[in-house]
Scaffold this active site. Structure first.
Site, PDB file in Angstrom:
ATOM      1  N   SER A 223       0.801  -1.229   0.000  1.00  0.00           N
ATOM      2  CA  SER A 223       0.000   0.000   0.000  1.00  0.00           C
ATOM      3  C   SER A 223       0.835   1.281   0.000  1.00  0.00           C
ATOM      4  CB  SER A 223      -0.963   0.001   1.190  1.00  0.00           C
ATOM      5  OG  SER A 223      -1.969  -0.975   1.036  1.00  0.00           O
TER       6      SER A 223
ATOM      7  N   LYS B   8      -9.780  -5.349  11.706  1.00  0.00           N
ATOM      8  CA  LYS B   8     -10.936  -4.749  11.039  1.00  0.00           C
ATOM      9  C   LYS B   8     -12.197  -4.775  11.909  1.00  0.00           C
ATOM     10  CE  LYS B   8      -9.482  -5.608   6.264  1.00  0.00           C
ATOM     11  NZ  LYS B   8      -9.870  -6.185   4.948  1.00  0.00           N
TER      12      LYS B   8
ATOM     13  N   ASP C 148     -13.374  -2.092   1.017  1.00  0.00           N
ATOM     14  CA  ASP C 148     -13.279  -3.376   0.321  1.00  0.00           C
ATOM     15  C   ASP C 148     -14.510  -3.591  -0.562  1.00  0.00           C
ATOM     16  OD1 ASP C 148     -10.829  -4.147   1.376  1.00  0.00           O
ATOM     17  OD2 ASP C 148     -11.736  -5.149   3.103  1.00  0.00           O
TER      18      ASP C 148
ATOM     19  N   ASN D 197     -19.290 -21.472   1.666  1.00  0.00           N
ATOM     20  CA  ASN D 197     -18.190 -21.477   2.625  1.00  0.00           C
ATOM     21  C   ASN D 197     -17.940 -22.899   3.098  1.00  0.00           C
ATOM     22  OD1 ASN D 197     -16.362 -19.623   4.189  1.00  0.00           O
ATOM     23  ND2 ASN D 197     -17.282 -20.711   5.914  1.00  0.00           N
TER      24      ASN D 197
END
Length: 266
Positions: free
Chosen positions: A16, A65, A99, A145
């Protein structure tokens, strides 16, 4: 000078900084982007310290997060997703989830129409962002998932979403228009979470993994004629969105993309 940065643990691998500093240079901003590696459990102190020091904005990555989401005021989307990856310090810290925009803007950049059915593989942070983003764009979302209960929990939170295990991917993908791999399967390995036989030419496939840029999933997708979108595009556009939140200016997308891909190839 403005200071922006990234908090995570670990963050030594992050690409980043060159991406964001390329944007500052193009836009003529006196700014720097640095990385911070706080200890788990320290988020409230980290945010208070950043605010006191005049940090202009932070990106947030694993494992913070969800912790940040519970420690700051969030915009509505980040609140629904339950995870924050961008913090702006204005009148106190405000949390965003870029995101979600990264998924949508990466697909739109490749001329993918966001209508019809989307399959999201993975129910973690990236999967949650992708599922909400695609549902908000108007797509019918199916969450797959390995742990079915996690897929069911996410699907229950996303409007009109369905869920299932990985063993049902072939059926779920048969009439799908978009596939997003939001797991880490394929990172630095020749693995894929999706059987090649389940892929078809009418799919657009976004793999959130960006190391390597061409994962086994994307190679398989290309072989069957699907549209492929590598994970660096999602990484790029979440950074673009963060830059625009922080500065109120249009991001220099081409310069950021060039810097990002140079960093990934070095």
């Amino acid at each position: 000078m403005q200071v922006f940065g990234l908090i995570g643990n670990p963050v030594g691998h992050s690409v980043s900084p060159p991406m964001h500093e390329a944007a500052y240079e193009v836009r003529g901003l006196d700014a720097r982007y640095v990385t911070f590696e706080p200890e788990p459990g320290s988020i409230e102190r980290v945010l208070a310290g950043a605010d006191a020091l005049g940090i202009a904005g932070l990106n947030v990555t694993i494992p913070f997060k969800e912790d940040v989401a519970s420690a700051v005021d969030t915009d509505p989307l980040a609140g629904r997703i339950g995870a924050v990856n961008t913090v702006a310090f204005e009148d106190g810290p405000t949390g965003y989830n870029t995101d979600a925009a990264g998924v949508v803007r990466a697909l739109e950049h490749h001329d993918v129409t966001l209508s019809g059915r989307a399959v999201v593989v993975g129910a973690g942070g990236a999967g949650r962002a992708a599922a909400f983003a695609l549902a908000d764009a108007g797509m019918d979302v199916h969450v797959a998932n390995r742990t079915v209960e996690r897929a069911e929990t996410l699907a229950a939170a996303v409007p009109e979403a369905s869920s299932g295990g990985l063993d049902g991917l072939a059926d779920a993908l048969s009439d799908a228009d978009v596939l997003v791999n939001a797991t880490s399967v394929g990172m630095e390995s020749d693995e894929t979470p999706v059987p090649k036989a389940a892929l078809h030419a009418d799919l657009a496939v976004l793999d959130a993994v960006y190391a390597p840029l061409e994962t086994r999933l994307l190679a398989d997708a290309a072989e069957v004629g699907a549209t492929t979108v590598d994970g660096a595009w999602m990484l790029l556009f979440q950074g673009v969105e963060a830059f625009e939140i922080w500065t109120g200016r249009d991001a220099p997308v081409d310069a950021m993309n060039e810097a990002l891909r140079d960093a990934l190839s070095s």
